[in-house]
Motif scaffolding. Structure first.
Motif, PDB file in Angstrom:
ATOM      1  N   THR A  25       0.844  -1.190   0.000  1.00  0.00           N
ATOM      2  CA  THR A  25       0.000   0.000   0.000  1.00  0.00           C
ATOM      3  C   THR A  25       0.881   1.242   0.000  1.00  0.00           C
ATOM      4  N   PRO A  26       0.650   2.173  -0.921  1.00  0.00           N
ATOM      5  CA  PRO A  26       1.483   3.381  -0.953  1.00  0.00           C
ATOM      6  C   PRO A  26       1.209   4.268   0.265  1.00  0.00           C
ATOM      7  N   VAL A  27       2.226   4.992   0.674  1.00  0.00           N
ATOM      8  CA  VAL A  27       2.120   5.892   1.821  1.00  0.00           C
ATOM      9  C   VAL A  27       1.440   7.175   1.360  1.00  0.00           C
ATOM     10  N   ASP A  28       0.458   7.638   2.146  1.00  0.00           N
ATOM     11  CA  ASP A  28      -0.266   8.850   1.773  1.00  0.00           C
ATOM     12  C   ASP A  28       0.217  10.047   2.589  1.00  0.00           C
ATOM     13  N   HIS A  32       2.559  10.844   6.377  1.00  0.00           N
ATOM     14  CA  HIS A  32       3.723  11.725   6.482  1.00  0.00           C
ATOM     15  C   HIS A  32       3.491  12.805   7.537  1.00  0.00           C
TER      16      HIS A  32
END
Length: 52
Positions: A25-28, A32
């Motif tokens: 899953t990509p970091v959103d 951050h």
């Protein structure tokens, strides 16, 4: 002992298979933001703060 080793190898193989099969899953942006909020301050930034 042989059964434990076989079980460990089976679990490791399953883990590797799942890791290869499922996308990461990509970091959103919200993640951050949380990381920045919990980041440790740089040197000298909190020298005068006291912990309660």
């Amino acid at each position: 002992m042989t059964r434990c080793l076989l079980l460990a190898l089976l679990i490791a193989g399953l883990g590797l298979t799942l890791r290869r099969a499922l996308p990461v899953t990509p970091v959103d942006g919200a993640f951050h933001t949380v990381l920045r909020a919990y980041a440790t301050p740089g040197p000298g930034a909190g020298e005068d703060q006291q912990h309660e």
